[in-house]
Write an enzyme that holds these catalytic residues in place. Sequence first.
Site, PDB file in Angstrom:
ATOM      1  N   THR A  93     -15.849   3.219 -47.506  1.00 31.95           N
ATOM      2  CA  THR A  93     -14.713   3.878 -47.057  1.00 31.95           C
ATOM      3  C   THR A  93     -14.031   4.673 -48.001  1.00 31.95           C
ATOM      4  OG1 THR A  93     -13.242   2.104 -47.502  1.00 31.95           O
ATOM      5  CG2 THR A  93     -14.124   1.982 -45.350  1.00 31.95           C
ATOM      6  N   GLU A 100     -15.563   0.493 -40.732  1.00 32.89           N
ATOM      7  CA  GLU A 100     -15.486  -1.064 -40.490  1.00 32.89           C
ATOM      8  C   GLU A 100     -15.798  -1.450 -39.246  1.00 32.89           C
ATOM      9  OE1 GLU A 100     -13.094   1.008 -42.095  1.00 32.89           O
ATOM     10  OE2 GLU A 100     -12.073  -0.276 -43.758  1.00 32.89           O
ATOM     11  N   LYS A 133       9.774   6.137 -41.529  1.00 25.67           N
ATOM     12  CA  LYS A 133      10.885   5.252 -41.251  1.00 25.67           C
ATOM     13  C   LYS A 133      12.160   6.036 -41.548  1.00 25.67           C
ATOM     14  CE  LYS A 133      11.894   0.514 -42.050  1.00 25.67           C
ATOM     15  NZ  LYS A 133      12.172  -0.601 -43.172  1.00 25.67           N
ATOM     16  N   TRP A 140      11.386   3.544 -36.600  1.00 22.12           N
ATOM     17  CA  TRP A 140      10.116   4.237 -36.637  1.00 22.12           C
ATOM     18  C   TRP A 140       9.744   5.479 -35.882  1.00 22.12           C
ATOM     19  CZ3 TRP A 140       7.468   2.559 -40.957  1.00 22.12           C
ATOM     20  CH2 TRP A 140       7.693   1.066 -41.228  1.00 22.12           C
TER      21      TRP A 140
HETATM   22  P1  ADP Z   1     -11.120   7.624 -43.644  1.00 20.55           P
HETATM   23  O1  ADP Z   1     -10.238   6.510 -44.288  1.00 20.55           O
HETATM   24  O2  ADP Z   1     -12.115   8.504 -44.546  1.00 20.55           O
HETATM   25  O3  ADP Z   1     -10.588   8.564 -42.681  1.00 20.55           O
HETATM   26  P2  ADP Z   1     -12.508   5.939 -41.490  1.00 20.55           P
HETATM   27  O4  ADP Z   1     -13.314   7.084 -40.983  1.00 20.55           O
HETATM   28  O5  ADP Z   1     -12.949   4.584 -41.414  1.00 20.55           O
HETATM   29  O6  ADP Z   1     -12.503   6.626 -42.908  1.00 20.55           O
HETATM   30  O7  ADP Z   1     -11.104   6.115 -40.570  1.00 20.55           O
HETATM   31  C1  ADP Z   1     -10.680   5.306 -39.640  1.00 20.55           C
HETATM   32  C2  ADP Z   1      -9.232   5.527 -39.494  1.00 20.55           C
HETATM   33  O8  ADP Z   1      -9.219   6.768 -38.731  1.00 20.55           O
HETATM   34  C3  ADP Z   1      -8.574   4.520 -38.367  1.00 20.55           C
HETATM   35  O9  ADP Z   1      -7.995   3.639 -39.216  1.00 20.55           O
HETATM   36  C4  ADP Z   1      -7.594   5.485 -37.916  1.00 20.55           C
HETATM   37  O10 ADP Z   1      -6.396   5.485 -38.631  1.00 20.55           O
HETATM   38  C5  ADP Z   1      -8.004   6.947 -37.891  1.00 20.55           C
HETATM   39  N1  ADP Z   1      -8.422   7.211 -36.468  1.00 20.55           N
HETATM   40  C6  ADP Z   1      -9.686   7.004 -35.962  1.00 20.55           C
HETATM   41  N2  ADP Z   1      -9.715   7.529 -34.638  1.00 20.55           N
HETATM   42  C7  ADP Z   1      -8.396   7.646 -34.406  1.00 20.55           C
HETATM   43  C8  ADP Z   1      -7.907   8.234 -33.248  1.00 20.55           C
HETATM   44  N3  ADP Z   1      -8.481   8.497 -31.925  1.00 20.55           N
HETATM   45  N4  ADP Z   1      -6.549   8.291 -33.253  1.00 20.55           N
HETATM   46  C9  ADP Z   1      -5.837   7.980 -34.192  1.00 20.55           C
HETATM   47  N5  ADP Z   1      -6.345   7.661 -35.429  1.00 20.55           N
HETATM   48  C10 ADP Z   1      -7.683   7.586 -35.516  1.00 20.55           C
END
Ligand code: ADP
Length: 551
Positions: free
Chosen positions: A191, A337, A448, A453
């Site tokens: 990640t 993950e 916040k 929120w």
């Molecule tokens: P990075 O931290 O590099 O972005 P990831 O690709 O694993 O790594 O990111 C996952 C995160 O991306 C999720 O926890 C979420 O916050 C965000 N995410 C993924 N899909 C969506 C979506 N459809 N809408 C909003 N946020 C999203």
Amino acid sequence: MESTMMSVPLSLDTLLERSGRLFPESEIVSRLPDKSLRRHTYAQYYRRTRALAAALKKLGLRKGDRVATLCWNHHAHLECYFGIPAAGGVMHTLNLRLSPDEIGWIAHHGKDRFLIVDDILLPLYQQFARHHAFERVIVFSFSGDKVEVREGDPHAGEPAVDDYELLLEQAPEHFEYVEHDENDPIAMCYTSGTTGRPKGVAYSHRSTVIHSLVQVMPDCMALSGHDVVMPVTPMFHANSWGVPYSAVMVGANFVFPGPHLHPEDLLDLMQAEPPTLSLGVPTIWLSLIQLYEANPGKWTLPAGMRSLVGGAAVPEALIRQFAAHGMSIAQGWGMTETSPLATLFFEKQDLIGKLNEDQWFARRATAGVPVPLVQLRILDDDGHECAWDNKEVGELQVRGPYITGAYHEVEPDPEKFTADGWLRTGDVAAIDKDGYVRIADRTKDLIKSGGEWISSVDLENAIMAHPAVAEAAVIAVAHPKWTERPLACVVLKPGATLESEALRAFIAPKFARWQLPDAIEFIDAIPRTSTGKFWKLKLRELYADWAWKSE
Ligand code: ADP
């Protein structure tokens, strides 16, 4: 009583075997650095992938050894996806957009033994080579230039350098798959580690096969051998959302953009090799559709193309724009993950014909419903499960057979995994009575204000619906009275003009007054993360010293 079913391990190898035999004529098209196209049939793909596996075995790869890749999206990278596991290895995709120090740290932490690298990325490799001693560096001549093969010097920490094509040519003809358990690892991704060090997730044969089966379902991505798939999502980011595996499984055709990811290049490619299905983060499509609309008649978009868009919130305005040009967007939510597809939009049968146009687009702008085998719950601050009413928001938690239960060689962390076995996603969400999930924010991006929120995602969505706005990101900025207040960073379309007050008035009907951004900054561009998303952390740093006028 016992079941009478065979206990045959789930295996990527069986997917490769099937597609090699059944779909020899399916095609893999890759865009090369000089922008020309190279075509391979699945018959060639199958032969080359097995040759890669045989070559890796001949080089002494042992079961479980990591083979890193530092590659763009192209046919050889796809060969690695199946060829490395077929040799018993674990493919470790390195994110070429990270800093050299981070890449080196990740390769070292992953204990990567070999590296497969595009020749055009060798200068990047040189920048992190001092952090990690690979035993072998296998160079793929993506540019067509000759590769200089070299013996290694282990004492001087000099890796051997091999030519990918030569290895394939000289691979033993006889090849046998390496025996494995279905829980053995096949690939790993780190990640991007916005907080702390990057963390590794290791996928297994079992998790990947199940994820692939779920992904292709008609009520999921409806991916079939008739499709032409264009993965714009990098193959080094969450396995290009698992599509290299699932598309090979069904014998789909591929169009790989190589290193050419600018909107103009993508439009050229989509015109030359029209995809039926594409994948990418919203920022890619936002710039692409704007360029397309600014140049009427220059390109033809592939009518009927479906797009899986996710990785960040997808603005409703983008979904409407795509629809206006005869293409559809299905939003998905997931993480490195979660393999990564965990929720995806599809129109449930009981909704058909029941929604007016606005309701329909609002529904499409959700992250969809949990896909099969993914269990999902949303917990409020007191640990109670939120009602399915689209109002109560809390932390989204997931579990399932393709969701990681730990990080590679990291002590169990209660901040990430609950005692009863759920992954804490760090996302804040609500779910409606029909099961559609609305991602309100990442926990760290929520604003916040005076004990309440505010969702930055909702504000961004509303701002990006303004016809003069190209992109918007809303961040929390410290405020002496309210703790934090929203500040909107807005990029206008070329030639457009817009005043803060007009924009505020445009979004005002959708929000309570206290939720509206106190300041709107018009900027030239929003910084992007290594995975192409809006980089809010960077924006927060840039505006850390912001002084509110009302202070
Ligand atoms: P990075 O931290 O590099 O972005 P990831 O690709 O694993 O790594 O990111 C996952 C995160 O991306 C999720 O926890 C979420 O916050 C965000 N995410 C993924 N899909 C969506 C979506 N459809 N809408 C909003 N946020 C999203």
